[in-house]
Design an enzyme around this catalytic site. Structure first.
Site, PDB file in Angstrom:
ATOM      1  N   ASP A  96      -2.567  95.700 -18.564  1.00 37.47           N
ATOM      2  CA  ASP A  96      -2.037  96.163 -17.416  1.00 37.47           C
ATOM      3  C   ASP A  96      -3.087  96.962 -16.399  1.00 37.47           C
ATOM      4  OD1 ASP A  96      -2.068  98.513 -19.008  1.00 37.47           O
ATOM      5  OD2 ASP A  96      -0.166  98.857 -19.051  1.00 37.47           O
ATOM      6  N   ASP A 123       0.205  95.560 -29.674  1.00 34.46           N
ATOM      7  CA  ASP A 123       0.102  95.093 -28.367  1.00 34.46           C
ATOM      8  C   ASP A 123      -1.402  94.773 -28.019  1.00 34.46           C
ATOM      9  OD1 ASP A 123       1.350  93.701 -26.210  1.00 34.46           O
ATOM     10  OD2 ASP A 123       1.780  95.552 -25.072  1.00 34.46           O
TER      11      ASP A 123
END
Ligand SMILES: *[C@@H]1O[C@H](CO)[C@@H](O)[C@H](O)[C@H]1NC(C)=O
Length: 164
Positions: A34, A146
């Site tokens: 991100d 993640d």
């Protein structure tokens, strides 16, 4: 190696920094990128002597002691460095970074700790990924890694840099 979008893993914390956890277990992986400043990039999040490094919008390292606001927050200018992308040592072992949530633990324990993950499903079954925890996420479940799987060769702009 080709990392899966989601896979089951067994994990072994393997650096002394997290001996308090000490044991192995199972978990799952997903992947993200991100560009935001990783949570462990703030001072004094974990036991490491310095926070996880961050970069400016042109992917140049910031030497700010970890005090610059995330570029994902209003007025912030610190981003994840593209150098925090995984690489393969050989056919079976790779290294990388991950946002982590360990059951029964907390950020102070896992920030900058390393974990050896062995994939137990998918195309990478049996392969190992050694990750350093640089981040966490409110959407992560227990023993969830993640994986920061950012840029591929070819994602650079004409100036040779990857822009977020
Ligand atoms: C891959 O690299 C790891 C770490 O250096 C090493 O332990 C392992 O033996 C290597 N495996 C192969 C198949 O070369």
């Amino acid at each position: 190696m080709q990392l899966p979008t989601a896979a089951l893993v067994s994990l072994i914390p393997f650096l002394p920094i997290i001996t308090a956890q000490g044991s192995s277990g199972s978990g799952k992986t997903t992947r993200y990128w991100d560009c935001c400043k990783p949570s462990c990039g703030w001072p004094k999040k974990g036991n490491a002597p310095s926070p996880v490094g961050t970069c400016d919008k042109n992917d140049r390292p910031l030497n700010d002691g970890g005090n610059t606001k995330s570029g994902c927050d209003n007025g912030g200018s610190a981003f994840m460095c593209s150098s925090q992308s995984p690489w393969a040592v050989n056919e079976t072992v790779s290294y990388g970074w991950a946002a982590v949530n360990i059951a029964g633990s907390n950020e102070a324990s896992w920030c900058c700790a390393c974990y050896e993950l062995t994939f137990t499903s998918g195309a990478v079954n049996g392969k190992k990924l050694i990750v350093q925890a640089t981040n966490t996420g409110g959407d992560l479940g227990n023993n969830h890694f993640d994986l920061a799987v950012g840029f591929e060769p070819g994602d650079e702009d004409e100036d040779g840099r990857v822009h977020c």
